[in-house]
Design an enzyme around this catalytic site. Structure first.
Site, mmCIF file in Angstrom:
data_model
loop_
_atom_site.group_PDB
_atom_site.id
_atom_site.type_symbol
_atom_site.label_atom_id
_atom_site.label_comp_id
_atom_site.label_asym_id
_atom_site.label_seq_id
_atom_site.Cartn_x
_atom_site.Cartn_y
_atom_site.Cartn_z
ATOM 1 N N LEU A 1 0.828 -1.207 0.000
ATOM 2 C CA LEU A 1 0.000 0.000 0.000
ATOM 3 C C LEU A 1 0.865 1.261 0.000
ATOM 4 C CD1 LEU A 1 -2.852 -1.000 2.470
ATOM 5 C CD2 LEU A 1 -2.882 -1.020 -0.031
ATOM 6 N N TYR A 2 1.848 1.308 0.872
ATOM 7 C CA TYR A 2 2.728 2.476 0.942
ATOM 8 C C TYR A 2 3.515 2.628 -0.364
ATOM 9 C CZ TYR A 2 6.294 5.729 2.588
ATOM 10 O OH TYR A 2 7.132 6.807 2.736
ATOM 11 N N THR A 3 4.094 1.543 -0.835
ATOM 12 C CA THR A 3 4.898 1.588 -2.060
ATOM 13 C C THR A 3 4.046 2.042 -3.245
ATOM 14 O OG1 THR A 3 6.397 -0.091 -1.213
ATOM 15 C CG2 THR A 3 6.362 0.217 -3.597
#
Length: 185
Positions: free
Chosen positions: A155-157
């Protein structure tokens, strides 16, 4: 004379962490800074430390109205806006897709992309008129995860890869009036 003397910046997520360090550095360089953060308590501490060199706005970067209010505060308090820095962000603590409970995945996506991507988009929209007037710049905090895997979970990436795409598109759209750049600490 300090290098940023007379300049005015708006920094989202500026009351803690990297954002707070940016506020301090800009202040040391002579800039006046509007700080937009969700923590009213941390904003009060920042105001107590930096005094009239900062103006603070508590709100949510996912709100267009809050972004517009933060920009209006900078312009009202300091007369202009030279630089808007999208820095507010959250991390997924390297949580893998396999370890993310399926019932939490949708909400986690919405929260992370809402803050990390939508917040940056709304800041750009809200700040654009003021930045065009000053021929200023828009800067986004990206991350090594915007370029490579293993800087966070999926999700962050993915959110930071989206920021790179947003940055490139806005640089194309806003040129030559407003410079758009990113930093990847």
């Amino acid at each position: 004379m300090a290098g940023l003397s007379g300049e005015v910046a708006l920094i989202t997520g500026g009351a803690s962490g990297l954002g707070r360090a940016i506020v301090a550095r800009f202040g040391d360089e002579g800039a006046r800074v509007a700080v937009f953060d969700r923590s009213a308590d941390r904003l009060r501490e920042l105001k107590a430390e930096f005094g009239d060199a900062v103006a603070t706005h508590a709100g949510d970067v996912r709100s267009m109205d809050d972004n517009k209010s933060a920009v209006a505060l900078a312009v009202k308090q300091f007369g202009k806006l030279d630089c808007a820095i999208g820095n507010a962000g959250i991390w997924d603590y390297n949580l893998t897709l396999d370890d993310t409970p399926e019932e939490r995945l949708g909400d986690a996506f919405d929260e992370l992309f809402g803050i990390n991507v939508k917040g940056y988009l709304l800041l750009a929209k809200a700040a654009l008129p003021a930045l065009v007037r000053s021929r200023g710049s828009l800067i986004y905090t990206v991350s090594n995860a915007g370029f490579d895997p293993a800087g966070g979970g999926p999700l962050y990436t993915a959110s930071k890869h989206a920021v790179i795409g947003l940055l490139r598109q806005l640089a194309f759209e806003f040129a030559p009036a407003v410079r758009v750049n990113g930093v990847a600490p």
